[in-house]
Design an enzyme around this catalytic site. Structure first.
Site, PDB file in Angstrom:
ATOM      1  N   GLU A 272       0.826  -1.218   0.000  1.00 48.22           N
ATOM      2  CA  GLU A 272       0.000   0.000   0.000  1.00 48.22           C
ATOM      3  C   GLU A 272       0.857   1.263   0.000  1.00 48.22           C
ATOM      4  O   GLU A 272       0.419   2.304  -0.466  1.00 48.22           O
ATOM      5  CB  GLU A 272      -0.935   0.012   1.220  1.00 48.22           C
ATOM      6  CG  GLU A 272      -2.210  -0.774   0.984  1.00 48.22           C
ATOM      7  CD  GLU A 272      -3.289  -0.541   2.042  1.00 48.22           C
ATOM      8  OE1 GLU A 272      -3.056   0.200   3.012  1.00 48.22           O
ATOM      9  OE2 GLU A 272      -4.366  -1.138   1.898  1.00 48.22           O
ATOM     10  N   HIS A 293      10.209 -26.851   1.252  1.00 47.75           N
ATOM     11  CA  HIS A 293       9.652 -28.046   0.625  1.00 47.75           C
ATOM     12  C   HIS A 293       8.527 -27.688  -0.332  1.00 47.75           C
ATOM     13  O   HIS A 293       7.760 -28.540  -0.741  1.00 47.75           O
ATOM     14  CB  HIS A 293       9.177 -29.016   1.711  1.00 47.75           C
ATOM     15  CG  HIS A 293      10.286 -29.346   2.659  1.00 47.75           C
ATOM     16  ND1 HIS A 293      11.141 -30.393   2.475  1.00 47.75           N
ATOM     17  CD2 HIS A 293      10.735 -28.699   3.776  1.00 47.75           C
ATOM     18  CE1 HIS A 293      12.052 -30.406   3.451  1.00 47.75           C
ATOM     19  NE2 HIS A 293      11.823 -29.374   4.248  1.00 47.75           N
ATOM     20  N   LYS A 407     -13.600   1.171  -2.270  1.00 50.24           N
ATOM     21  CA  LYS A 407     -14.578   1.482  -1.219  1.00 50.24           C
ATOM     22  C   LYS A 407     -15.714   2.336  -1.803  1.00 50.24           C
ATOM     23  O   LYS A 407     -16.885   2.106  -1.535  1.00 50.24           O
ATOM     24  CB  LYS A 407     -13.905   2.217  -0.055  1.00 50.24           C
ATOM     25  CG  LYS A 407     -12.991   1.308   0.772  1.00 50.24           C
ATOM     26  CD  LYS A 407     -12.454   2.010   2.008  1.00 50.24           C
ATOM     27  CE  LYS A 407     -11.555   1.102   2.830  1.00 50.24           C
ATOM     28  NZ  LYS A 407     -10.930   1.711   3.972  1.00 50.24           N
TER      29      LYS A 407
HETATM   30  O1  PA5 Z   1      -3.601   1.308   5.778  1.00 44.80           O
HETATM   31  C1  PA5 Z   1      -4.734   1.652   5.573  1.00 44.80           C
HETATM   32  O2  PA5 Z   1      -5.072   2.843   5.598  1.00 44.80           O
HETATM   33  C2  PA5 Z   1      -5.857   0.631   5.292  1.00 44.80           C
HETATM   34  O3  PA5 Z   1      -5.409  -0.643   5.059  1.00 44.80           O
HETATM   35  C3  PA5 Z   1      -6.815   0.604   6.468  1.00 44.80           C
HETATM   36  O4  PA5 Z   1      -6.111   0.245   7.611  1.00 44.80           O
HETATM   37  C4  PA5 Z   1      -7.984  -0.351   6.253  1.00 44.80           C
HETATM   38  O5  PA5 Z   1      -8.655  -0.085   5.047  1.00 44.80           O
HETATM   39  C5  PA5 Z   1      -8.984  -0.250   7.409  1.00 44.80           C
HETATM   40  O6  PA5 Z   1      -9.427   1.068   7.529  1.00 44.80           O
HETATM   41  P1  PA5 Z   1     -10.112   1.634   8.856  1.00 44.80           P
HETATM   42  O7  PA5 Z   1      -9.131   1.546   9.947  1.00 44.80           O
HETATM   43  O8  PA5 Z   1     -10.506   3.021   8.524  1.00 44.80           O
HETATM   44  O9  PA5 Z   1     -11.301   0.749   9.133  1.00 44.80           O
END
Ligand code: PA5
Length: 416
Positions: A272, A293, A407
C-alpha cells in the site's frame, strides 16, 4: 545492553549503498523527521515515529479476568495486532486469547458460537475492541453489528478505537462505549504502536512498554544519514537497488513460522505504501523451513526476480533435544543429541551458503529473542525502511488511492 537485532547484507550489495544514496534527498528528509520528533508534532504522517515516546495511558482501563478478546478491524486496524499476538502466543502461554474478525466470513461467527458453547464464559470475561480509523469500513461495521447480536447475552465490555471526531467516535459516545483515539495523521498501516495495536495487545497481556521501548531504541539508530550505521536506510537502499535491477519481488523468509503474520503485516505496509504511479514491489512471505519443501526450487532455479530478507530468531528459549536412538546415525547422520532449533539454525546456515553459491541476493535480520522488545524494534525498523524506500522511489508512502476507489464503488452498489 542487548542488541535489538542485527541486520546483515552480502558484500555484493555494499557497492550500491553509497551509489544510490542521494545524500541531499534522504538527509533533508531526516531533518524534517528530526523536527517532528523534537517538536512532538503530530501534523505529519511521519509522526508515527513519535508513538514509542508516548506513555500507554490506558493501562488503568485494563480489566482483569478476561478470557476472550475479540478484535474487529481489518488491514492496518488489525494486521499489526495479529502479527505481534501470533508471534508471541505459543511462547507466552498465559496470553488471553484474541479472536480476530477481519474479513466478512460467516464461518468466523459459527466458530465463535461453537467456541462459546464448548467453553461458556461469564459476562466480564469477554472484551470487544472495535478498531477503525475512519469508522467507515464495511467489513468492520457489519462484523461489529453481527457480533453484538451473537454476544447479546454477554453484554461484553466494548472499546472503540478510532479517529477523534469520526462518525464511529460519535456513535461510540452515544452508546457510552469506552473510546481510545488514534492520532489523526498516523495512517492505518503505520499505526500498530498506537492504541490500534497496543491496547488490544495489552488487554491480552503483552507488555506494551517493552514493545514501545524496542521501537524507541530503533529511532536512535534508524534516523541517521549514514547507511552503514543505519539498518533501515541500508535495507531501503538494497531493496531499491535490486528493484532497479529487475528484482521486484521482496520476501520476508521467516523462522520460526510464528513470524508469518509479521510477514503479512509487512505485505500490506510495502504494497500500500509503494504500489502506485505504476511503480511497486510485490511483497511476499515465506515460512521456514516449511516452504523449503514447496517454494525453494522456484527460488533457487526460477526467474531471478526476488530479493529475500531472512528473519531469524537466534534464541527461542524453548528447545527440545532429539533423543538418542541407535537408528538415528543411519537415518540422519550428525543429528543425534542436537536440539530442534539448533538443527533449524544449521538448515538456515546451509541455505545461506546455497544462496551465496548461486549468487542470489539476500539480507538477514536476526532477532536476539522472540519477545516484545525485539518485535517493537523489528516493526519500527521496517516502517522506517518503507518511508525511505518511498522517498527513493518518489511515491507517497501514506496514501492508498486504489483502495479508496474500491470502497467508493462498493458504496455505490450498496446504495442501489
Ligand atoms: O492502511 C490503511 O489505511 C488501510 O489498510 C486501512 O487500515 C484499512 O482499510 C482499514 O481502515 P479503517 O481503519 O478506517 O477501518
Amino acid at each position: 545492553m542487548r542488541p535489538m537485532f542485527q541486520f546483515n547484507f552480502q558484500k555484493i550489495s555494499q557497492v550500491p549503498l553509497t551509489f544510490f544514496h542521494k545524500k541531499g534527498e534522504i538527509s533533508n528528509y531526516l531533518k524534517k523527521i528530526k523536527n517532528i520528533l523534537k517538536e512532538k508534532n503530530y501534523k505529519f504522517p511521519e509522526s508515527f515515529l513519535l508513538l514509542p515516546t508516548e506513555k500507554p495511558i490506558f493501562l488503568k482501563k485494563i480489566p482483569k479476568n478476561l478470557k476472550l478478546i475479540i478484535v474487529v478491524g481489518i488491514g492496518g486496524s488489525s494486521l499489526g495486532t495479529e502479527a505481534v499476538y501470533k508471534a508471541l502466543k505459543r511462547k507466552k502461554a498465559d496470553l488471553v486469547e484474541i479472536f480476530f474478525l477481519d474479513t466478512l466470513n460467516p464461518l468466523s461467527f459459527s466458530e465463535l458460537i461453537s467456541k462459546l458453547k464448548l467453553a461458556p464464559l461469564k459476562r466480564d470475561e469477554i472484551a470487544v475492541c472495535l478498531v477503525s480509523k475512519t469508522g467507515k469500513t464495511f467489513e468492520t461495521i457489519a462484523n461489529f453489528f453481527v457480533l453484538l447480536r451473537v454476544l447479546k447475552r454477554y453484554q461484553p465490555k466494548i472499546f472503540v478505537i478510532t479517529n477523534e471526531g469520526s462518525i464511529l467516535w460519535d456513535f461510540a459516545k452515544k452508546r457510552n462505549y469506552s473510546i481510545l483515539s488514534i492520532p489523526k495523521e498516523v495512517s492505518g498501516r503505520y499505526s500498530v504502536l498506537s492504541n490500534v495495536g497496543i491496547f488490544p495487545l495489552a488487554l491480552a497481556g503483552v507488555d506494551p512498554k517493552e514493545l514501545l521501548a524496542g521501537a524507541k531504541e530503533v529511532n536512535k539508530i534508524c534516523l541517521i544519514a549514514n547507511p552503514l550505521k543505519n539498518p533501515a536506510l541500508a535495507s531501503a537502499l538494497i531493496i531499491f537497488y535490486h528493484y532497479k535491477e529487475g528484482k521486484n519481488i521482496y520476501s520476508n523468509f521467516v523462522f520460526p513460522p510464528d513470524l508469518e503474520f509479521f510477514g503479512r503485516w509487512y505485505c500490506q505496509l510495502m504494497a500500500e505504501s509503494l504500489g502506485k504511479d505504476k511503480k511497486g514491489i510485490t511483497p511476499t512471505v515465506t515460512v521456514g523451513t516449511t516452504d523449503f519443501h514447496s517454494l525453494a526450487q522456484l527460488y533457487f532455479d526460477g526467474p531471478r526476480d526476488k530479493l529475500i530478507n531472512f528473519v531469524f530468531v537466534k534464541n527461542l528459549n524453548h528447545d527440545f533435544q532429539i533423543p538418542p536412538n541407535r537408528d538415528l546415525d543411519f537415518l540422519f547422520p550428525g543429528s543425534e543429541g542436537k536440539k530442534i532449533w539448533e538443527l533449524t539454525l544449521a538448515i538456515f546456515e546451509g541455505v545461506k551458503k546455497a544462496y551465496i553459491k548461486k549468487k542470489l541476493p539476500f539480507t538477514e535480520t536476526i532477532l536476539p529473542e522472540l519477545d516484545e522488545r525485539s518485535l517493537g524494534a523489528l516493526f519500527q525498523m521496517k516502517m522506517i525502511e518503507i518511508i525511505f524506500l518511498a522517498k527513493l522511489m518518489r511515491v507517497n508512502a501514506f496514501d492508498q488511492p486504489g483502495v479508496e476507489l474500491y470502497k467508493k464503488e462498493t458504496r455505490k452498489i450498496l446504495r442501489k
